[in-house]
Write an enzyme that holds these catalytic residues in place. Structure first.
Site, short mmCIF file in Angstrom:
data_model
loop_
_atom_site.label_atom_id
_atom_site.label_comp_id
_atom_site.label_asym_id
_atom_site.label_seq_id
_atom_site.Cartn_x
_atom_site.Cartn_y
_atom_site.Cartn_z
N GLU A 19 12.33 0.39 -10.09
CA GLU A 19 12.78 -0.24 -11.32
C GLU A 19 14.18 0.25 -11.70
O GLU A 19 15.03 -0.54 -12.12
CB GLU A 19 11.76 0.03 -12.43
CG GLU A 19 10.41 -0.61 -12.18
CD GLU A 19 9.56 0.06 -11.10
OE1 GLU A 19 8.66 -0.62 -10.57
OE2 GLU A 19 9.79 1.24 -10.77
N HIS A 56 25.03 13.12 -21.38
CA HIS A 56 26.02 13.30 -20.32
C HIS A 56 26.39 12.01 -19.60
O HIS A 56 27.50 11.89 -19.09
CB HIS A 56 25.52 14.30 -19.28
CG HIS A 56 25.42 15.69 -19.81
ND1 HIS A 56 25.16 16.76 -18.98
CD2 HIS A 56 25.52 16.21 -21.05
CE1 HIS A 56 25.12 17.87 -19.70
NE2 HIS A 56 25.32 17.55 -20.97
#
Length: 165
Positions: free
Chosen positions: A72, A99
């Site tokens: 996925e 991040h």
């Protein structure tokens, strides 16, 4: 926040749970399927649509779910502009946002309990991107490669080393 969801049969139970949980927590879920259980369905059909939904809907997020979350994530990352992160803990959910400015979370519906997975999503949706220069620079490198196909230059410390030498 509008949240686009797509899964396969292995993620259907979690996706159905999340539709209600997201509404209860002030989000607007958009269900890209599947809508019925089919053990032979193909996750790209639904995950690509969820990822495209995120790209076409600035400020939204996406959730893609399968048995492991691996396929996925791969499918979602084929859509230009998507940064999908496979998440397996609250820490990876937080770091994906802080991040990497991930805009899609990929989850393995068979890897954790519904409560644990819901907790990962809660952290993901509630964590902002830090906008630290180093993270912005790295995301820029990936975006540039995605549109131009040109590799980022090697750092000076790597000049003359490795296969590019």
């Amino acid at each position: 926040m509008r949240v686009h969801l797509g899964s396969d049969h292995a993620g259907l139970e979690l996706k159905d749970h999340l539709l209600g949980w997201l509404r209860e927590n002030g989000h607007e879920p958009v269900d890209h399927g599947p809508f019925v259980y089919d053990a032979l369905d193909d996750y790209p059909v639904f995950c690509l649509r969820a990822a495209e939904g995120v790209v076409k809907d600035p400020g939204s997020a996406g959730i893609v779910i399968g048995g492991s979350g691996n396929g996925e994530q791969m499918a979602a990352n084929k859509v230009a502009g998507i940064r999908a992160a496979l998440v397996w803990s609250k820490e990876t959910a937080s770091l994906a946002r802080e991040h990497n400015d991930a805009n899609v979370i990929s989850l393995g519906g068979r890897m954790h309990t519904i409560e644990e997975l819901t907790g990962f999503i809660e952290v993901f949706l509630g964590t902002p991107f830090t906008h630290d220069e180093r993270h912005v620079r790295r995301i820029g490198m990936m975006s540039s490669y995605e549109t131009t196909g040109a590799l980022p230059p090697l750092p000076e410390s790597a000049q003359g080393l490795g296969p590019d030498a």
